[in-house]
Design a protein around this motif. Structure first.
Motif, mmCIF file in Angstrom:
data_model
loop_
_atom_site.group_PDB
_atom_site.id
_atom_site.type_symbol
_atom_site.label_atom_id
_atom_site.label_comp_id
_atom_site.label_asym_id
_atom_site.label_seq_id
_atom_site.Cartn_x
_atom_site.Cartn_y
_atom_site.Cartn_z
ATOM 1 N N ALA A 90 33.899 8.670 -2.455
ATOM 2 C CA ALA A 90 35.199 8.391 -1.728
ATOM 3 C C ALA A 90 36.191 9.392 -1.753
ATOM 4 C CB ALA A 90 36.069 6.690 -2.469
ATOM 5 N N LEU A 91 36.433 10.685 -1.900
ATOM 6 C CA LEU A 91 37.655 11.133 -1.565
ATOM 7 C C LEU A 91 36.822 12.447 -0.740
ATOM 8 C CD1 LEU A 91 38.976 12.777 -5.025
ATOM 9 C CD2 LEU A 91 40.527 12.314 -2.912
ATOM 10 N N ARG A 92 35.251 12.626 -0.987
ATOM 11 C CA ARG A 92 34.370 13.447 0.297
ATOM 12 C C ARG A 92 34.730 12.724 1.430
ATOM 13 N NH1 ARG A 92 30.283 15.490 -4.272
ATOM 14 N NH2 ARG A 92 32.077 17.380 -4.586
ATOM 15 N N ARG A 130 36.103 12.186 7.610
ATOM 16 C CA ARG A 130 36.780 11.227 8.116
ATOM 17 C C ARG A 130 38.075 11.864 8.453
ATOM 18 N NH1 ARG A 130 36.429 6.257 4.995
ATOM 19 N NH2 ARG A 130 38.509 6.300 5.850
ATOM 20 N N LEU A 131 38.721 12.229 8.132
ATOM 21 C CA LEU A 131 40.231 12.963 8.235
ATOM 22 C C LEU A 131 39.916 14.222 9.149
ATOM 23 C CD1 LEU A 131 42.149 11.626 5.410
ATOM 24 C CD2 LEU A 131 42.874 11.215 7.096
ATOM 25 N N ARG A 132 38.869 15.220 8.513
ATOM 26 C CA ARG A 132 39.149 16.409 8.665
ATOM 27 C C ARG A 132 38.105 16.168 10.607
ATOM 28 N NH1 ARG A 132 36.683 18.387 3.427
ATOM 29 N NH2 ARG A 132 38.866 19.044 2.224
ATOM 30 N N GLY A 133 37.512 15.208 10.849
ATOM 31 C CA GLY A 133 36.267 14.692 11.688
ATOM 32 C C GLY A 133 34.703 15.643 12.237
ATOM 33 N N PRO A 134 34.416 15.666 13.115
ATOM 34 C CA PRO A 134 33.116 16.455 13.174
ATOM 35 C C PRO A 134 33.047 17.954 12.909
ATOM 36 C CG PRO A 134 33.813 14.952 15.466
ATOM 37 C CD PRO A 134 35.425 14.929 14.402
ATOM 38 N N LYS A 135 32.434 17.902 12.773
ATOM 39 C CA LYS A 135 31.986 19.654 12.475
ATOM 40 C C LYS A 135 31.728 20.451 13.978
ATOM 41 C CE LYS A 135 31.124 19.816 8.090
ATOM 42 N NZ LYS A 135 30.186 19.892 7.109
ATOM 43 N N GLY A 137 49.023 14.139 3.073
ATOM 44 C CA GLY A 137 47.368 13.255 2.374
ATOM 45 C C GLY A 137 46.327 13.981 1.774
ATOM 46 N N MET A 138 46.015 15.141 3.091
ATOM 47 C CA MET A 138 45.083 15.335 3.309
ATOM 48 C C MET A 138 44.945 16.750 1.462
ATOM 49 S SD MET A 138 43.302 16.622 6.754
ATOM 50 C CE MET A 138 41.661 17.484 6.005
#
Length: 134
Positions: free
Chosen positions: A121-123, A128-133, A101-102
């Motif tokens: 919306a993509l960003r 969200r998918l990448r999670g917190p930095k 998906g990513m």
């Protein structure tokens, strides 16, 4: 024989209207649109998203999910369609295929020229998918 795209659009529009009340009838209408215009990615994307949303998407069901198959076909027909890539990316995420998906969502953002609202919306979804930095 010549394909009348207006007929395909009629069935696709009918499928959209039916999707709210009768997903089975909507699927039939989208399939008819595909038969009438088999190279139009939009019809495959609409049917794929309908099937994805009406299935019980679990990671175990991802392998036999016909919605993903139709969405992949849509992307094969129109490689740079932002809508097709967005729907495939979201469907993969919902089916538990986060990496797939990513990849689809990143391709959409980088190569498909999404409109400004879709770009936002993509960003958001990718963040969200990448999670917190860390």
């Amino acid at each position: 024989t010549a394909v009348n795209p207006l007929s395909a659009y009629h069935w696709s529009a009918r499928g959209y209207m039916q999707s709210l009340m009768d997903p089975a009838a909507a699927a039939t209408s989208y399939r008819r649109a595909i038969r009438l215009s088999p190279r139009d990615a939009r019809h495959y994307a609409s049917l794929g998203w309908l099937l994805q949303k009406s299935s019980h998407s679990t990671p175990d069901a991802a392998e036999k999910n016909p919605g993903l198959d139709y969405l992949r076909r849509a992307c094969a027909l129109d490689r740079y369609s932002a809508r097709c890539r967005w729907l495939l990316g979201k469907a993969c995420v919902e089916a538990g295929r986060i990496d797939d998906g990513m990849r689809q969502l990143e391709f959409c953002l980088d190569r498909c020229r999404p409109d400004p609202d879709l770009r936002k919306a993509l960003r958001r979804l990718l963040a969200r998918l990448r999670g917190p930095k860390g």
